[in-house]
Design a protein around this motif. Structure first.
Motif, mmCIF file in Angstrom:
data_model
loop_
_atom_site.group_PDB
_atom_site.id
_atom_site.type_symbol
_atom_site.label_atom_id
_atom_site.label_comp_id
_atom_site.label_asym_id
_atom_site.label_seq_id
_atom_site.Cartn_x
_atom_site.Cartn_y
_atom_site.Cartn_z
ATOM 1 N N ILE A 160 0.873 -1.179 0.000
ATOM 2 C CA ILE A 160 0.000 0.000 0.000
ATOM 3 C C ILE A 160 0.907 1.225 0.000
ATOM 4 N N ASN A 161 1.018 1.849 -1.163
ATOM 5 C CA ASN A 161 1.983 2.931 -1.330
ATOM 6 C C ASN A 161 1.475 4.253 -0.759
ATOM 7 N N TYR A 162 0.190 4.513 -0.944
ATOM 8 C CA TYR A 162 -0.348 5.816 -0.553
ATOM 9 C C TYR A 162 -0.843 5.807 0.894
ATOM 10 N N ARG A 163 -1.010 7.020 1.437
ATOM 11 C CA ARG A 163 -1.429 7.144 2.835
ATOM 12 C C ARG A 163 -2.843 7.688 2.998
ATOM 13 N N GLY A 164 -3.370 8.367 1.986
ATOM 14 C CA GLY A 164 -4.619 9.104 2.121
ATOM 15 C C GLY A 164 -5.875 8.271 2.016
ATOM 16 N N ILE A 165 -7.007 8.973 1.878
ATOM 17 C CA ILE A 165 -8.317 8.340 1.905
ATOM 18 C C ILE A 165 -8.609 7.545 0.636
ATOM 19 N N ALA A 166 -8.385 8.115 -0.530
ATOM 20 C CA ALA A 166 -8.858 7.503 -1.775
ATOM 21 C C ALA A 166 -8.152 6.193 -2.088
ATOM 22 N N HIS A 167 -6.833 6.159 -1.937
ATOM 23 C CA HIS A 167 -6.075 4.990 -2.385
ATOM 24 C C HIS A 167 -5.087 4.474 -1.335
ATOM 25 N N GLY A 168 -5.242 4.901 -0.092
ATOM 26 C CA GLY A 168 -4.212 4.548 0.872
ATOM 27 C C GLY A 168 -4.719 4.064 2.215
ATOM 28 N N TRP A 169 -3.836 4.134 3.197
ATOM 29 C CA TRP A 169 -4.079 3.595 4.537
ATOM 30 C C TRP A 169 -5.250 4.279 5.234
ATOM 31 N N ALA A 170 -5.348 5.591 5.101
ATOM 32 C CA ALA A 170 -6.434 6.298 5.790
ATOM 33 C C ALA A 170 -7.793 5.802 5.312
#
Length: 782
Positions: A598-608
């Motif tokens: 999981i490369n991203y951190r945000g809402i749309a494509h990541g951890w959040a």
């Protein structure tokens, strides 16, 4: 493209991650965080946004390769099916070739080619930059005594008589013209074995680039701007024709509009002086040829000379593109098929492109595109006067200041999508017609929320009609949910996301049916949701992956009648299974700060987003949170960067930029923190939410769009989320202020028509819910 022909991506063509662009430049494009932009460093070619895989494929052509060789190398390096990649990329590569981004190596960079470099001297001029290198012609920006000029250099080491004839034809034409709408000729001659001409430098952008910012035709002031550009082009060609000159090479790159609005026509190598017996060879871009020329080619007859009637047809094709952003036909890249289309196919109606605007615009352009030259305008001046008449017919009520009126915007939405609107009668015509993000399901959701806010049975009925429209395409996924033009394919958006696939239509149908009290349709929609959301999916993220199913399941479950047992149990089992699948994978990954899938951190494509979807499902379903849930939350919190009481997160471990919007930025994180506050009552999470909104409240607003995904509408919903958690009027006032400020951006070209998350529909939902802030919720997410 011949299989043995070598192609190369010129050095002047840059392929850059969009995140490297300044915010002002980003405002001109519709993009995702991992997209790339391809652009010429100096030339006027229109820049293009491509996805990461397309950018990677293009880089294979930094060295000369045949098309099959480039695709094969890319496929081998990425362990992909070469044949599948070749079939899928042909149209894309052909388009780049026609737009000048991908060029023939032999014609442009052959071993005998030697280009001038920046700073070199040419006679008593200094080379500023090279602009183009096509076939045997090179074009440079040069300067002398502080003034800029254009140098056109014909490299004649492989001289052909026709190229030389065209070159001197341009000189003759420029000498004959009065320089009102053409660049003035400074000097010409021979330089060694080369031939050259030096002209006045024409600064500006192509007419198509000038038009792009006005492509949202829901705003009538944008329509007026496009009419103004069209009338200025027609006025210039009227002046040109009055001097007995036919340009013979109409296409967007040959019409330059300066910042001040001055317009110049360039490139007269193919032009014809009607008073002379000498007739230049025909040429130009095939999309702009007239039917009489195309028919002669198909019949293998001598090609007719360019004519005033043929130029009028080419201008009709140009204005169609200026108003719609597309060619007037769905052209084939096969030459014979293309010419057959020009001869026999009628232009695609504006309504087939989901464009609703004054019918007189289409009628005026289509007359110029008549197949028989006798059916066109008698001359170019009549075309100009007809376009001027359309422009003058627009009333003053569409003045620029009306963009600041919420009521004007709300009225325009109801006019376009309401019971009396043409779009409801015909349905959307452009794929994806059905999806939540871009189609009828998103429109249905708008009217559902409007109906609930205003307690309107009529509006709820409108939501039901749009919901049925969306459902009618469930068995036609190519048109309903995917679009090659928008790079929306099953391999990119998957098969199960509520935002892009049939499961989202089922979700909206369930919510509309439940609000209408139609429980038969409701249970049928829920059953369909369970079926479509269960399609295989390897992705875990919230917008394209498994976490989207948790959001959809939560939204259905929280409005499900309490007396239902059977469907509710099936939904609970489904959600439990999805959550376990997600966390069985997540638990094997390294810490968020370390390299993991999981490369991203945000809402749309990541951890959040994964954490948010998990929390929402567990809160609604009553199931326990995964054991390591709060450990992951703490890992994400530790990655926050706090500065002066403001909190932000970098996009990923490898992308240090921090965005403000919902998809990858601080607005998205806000929803996670307010949800955690509601779930735990821990004030620490509320403090994180306040600091997160501080990031975009203090960011520069210039150039931001109005979308839910990455623009101001999503930020307003984040503020409303904090307001509903705190009841502090500061956040409500800020949301209303930003909503008012973003009104002009709703009409920008980057706002997609008919789109919930990328365009006008999402903004329309926000303006309905600002009247009932305690009722507001980020569409199909919160």
């Amino acid at each position: 493209m011949a299989s043995n022909q070598l192609y190369i991506l010129p050095e002047d063509v840059q392929v850059l991650p969009v995140k490297e662009l300044p915010e002002q430049a980003l405002a001109k494009f519709e993009y995702e965080a991992d997209d790339f932009i391809i652009t010429y460093t100096h030339a006027r070619n229109t820049s293009k946004i491509v996805d990461a895989s397309s950018a990677s494929l293009l880089q294979e052509f930094r060295k000369p390769k045949s098309l099959p060789e480039g695709v094969l190398t890319y496929a081998l390096l990425n362990n992909l099916d070469a044949q599948q990649i070749l079939e899928g990329s042909y149209t894309f590569l052909a388009r780049l070739r026609n737009e000048g981004f991908l060029v023939s190596y032999d014609d442009t960079f052959g071993k005998n080619k030697q280009s001038l470099k920046d700073g070199d001297k040419f006679k008593d001029f200094e080379i500023v930059s090279k602009l183009e290198g096509v076939a045997d012609t090179e074009i440079y920006k040069i300067k002398k005594n502080g003034r800029l000029y254009a140098l056109k250099l014909l490299k004649t080491s492989k001289q052909t008589p026709q190229l030389l004839a065209n070159f001197y034809n341009e000189i003759d034409i420029l000498n004959a013209l009065d320089d009102a709408v053409n660049p003035s000729l400074t000097e010409h001659g021979e330089n060694g074995t080369d031939h050259y001409l030096i002209m006045e430098w024409v600064d500006g952008e192509t007419c198509l680039q000038a038009a792009e910012k006005y492509h949202n035709l829901q705003d009538h002031s944008n329509v007026l701007s496009l009419l103004n550009i069209s009338c200025r082009v027609l006025n210039a060609y009227t002046h040109l024709h009055s001097q007995g000159i036919i340009h013979s090479d109409v296409h967007p790159a040959n019409i330059i509009v300066s910042e001040s609005g001055e317009l110049k026509i360039i490139d007269f190598g193919l032009s014809r002086m009607v008073s002379k017996d000498q007739i230049p060879m025909r040429g130009g871009l095939g999309f702009f040829f007239e039917p009489e020329y195309a028919q002669s080619v198909l019949d293998s007859k001598p090609t007719p000379p360019s004519t005033f009637e043929g130029e009028q047809y080419a201008l009709g094709a140009l204005f169609y593109q200026i108003f719609t952003g597309k060619q007037y036909l769905n052209f084939s890249y096969d030459k014979k098929t293309l010419f057959t289309q020009i001869v026999s196919e009628t232009p695609v109606p504006f309504r087939n492109l989901d464009i609703v605007t004054d019918n007189n615009i289409e009628k005026t352009i289509f007359k110029a595109l008549a197949k028989r030259k006798e059916d066109r305008y008698e001359n170019i001046e009549d075309f100009y006067l007809a376009m001027m008449k359309v422009q003058e017919s627009f009333p003053d009520r569409f003045a620029e200041d009306k963009k600041m009126s919420v009521q004007v915007f709300r009225d325009s939405i109801l006019k376009d999508y309401g019971f009396a609107g043409d779009l409801l009668k015909t349905g959307l015509q452009l794929a994806p017609k059905s999806s939540v993000n871009f189609g009828a399901a998103g429109i249905a959701y708008l009217f559902l929320r409007k109906a609930l806010v205003n307690s309107s049975a009529e509006t709820l009925a409108l939501a039901d009609v749009w919901s049925d429209r969306a459902a009618s395409y469930i068995h036609d996924p190519e048109n309903g949910f995917y679009s090659k033009d928008m790079d929306l394919t099953p391999s990119i958006v998957g098969l199960s996301s509520i935002y892009h696939t049939p499961s989202g239509v089922d979700l909206v149908q369930a919510l509309v049916s439940q609000a209408s009290g139609d429980y038969g349709s409701y249970y049928n929609a829920v059953r369909n949701f369970l079926m479509h959301a269960s399609h295989p999916c390897e992705n875990l993220d919230l917008t394209l992956g498994k976490s989207a199913a948790l959001i959809g399941g939560s939204l259905i479950l929280e409005s499900m009648p309490s007396y239902d047992k059977f469907v509710k149990n099936d939904l609970l089992a489904f959600g439990k299974g999805v959550m376990e699948e997600i966390w069985s994978m997540v638990d094997t990954y390294a810490a968020i700060s370390e390299k993991n899938p999981i490369n991203y951190r945000g809402i749309a494509h990541g951890w959040a987003g994964i954490l948010y979807a998990t929390l929402k499902w567990c809160k609604v379903s009553g199931q326990n949170l995964p054991v390591n849930f709060f450990e992951r939350v703490e890992q994400l919190i530790k990655l926050g960067i706090e500065e002066d009481g403001i909190l932000r997160w970098e996009i990923s471990n490898t992308e240090p930029a921090s965005w403000t919007g919902w998809c990858h930025g601080s607005a998205g994180y806000t929803f996670l923190w307010t949800s955690l506050f509601h779930f735990t009552s821990d004030e620490h999470y509320l403090d994180l939410a306040k600091k997160s909104v501080g990031h975009f409240l203090n960011a520069a607003t210039a150039g931001m769009n109005g979308s839910l995904c990455c623009g101001r509408s999503g930020e307003c919903y984040a503020l409303l989320s904090v307001y509903n958690a705190t009841k502090d009027d500061f956040y409500l006032t800020a949301a209303k202020r930003i909503a008012k400020q973003m009104l002009p951006h709703i009409y920008s070209g980057q706002m997609k028509n008919h789109s919930l998350y990328k365009g006008n529909i999402g903004a329309a939902v926000l303006f309905e819910e600002l009247n009932r802030p305690e009722f507001a919720r980020m569409p199909l997410f919160e």
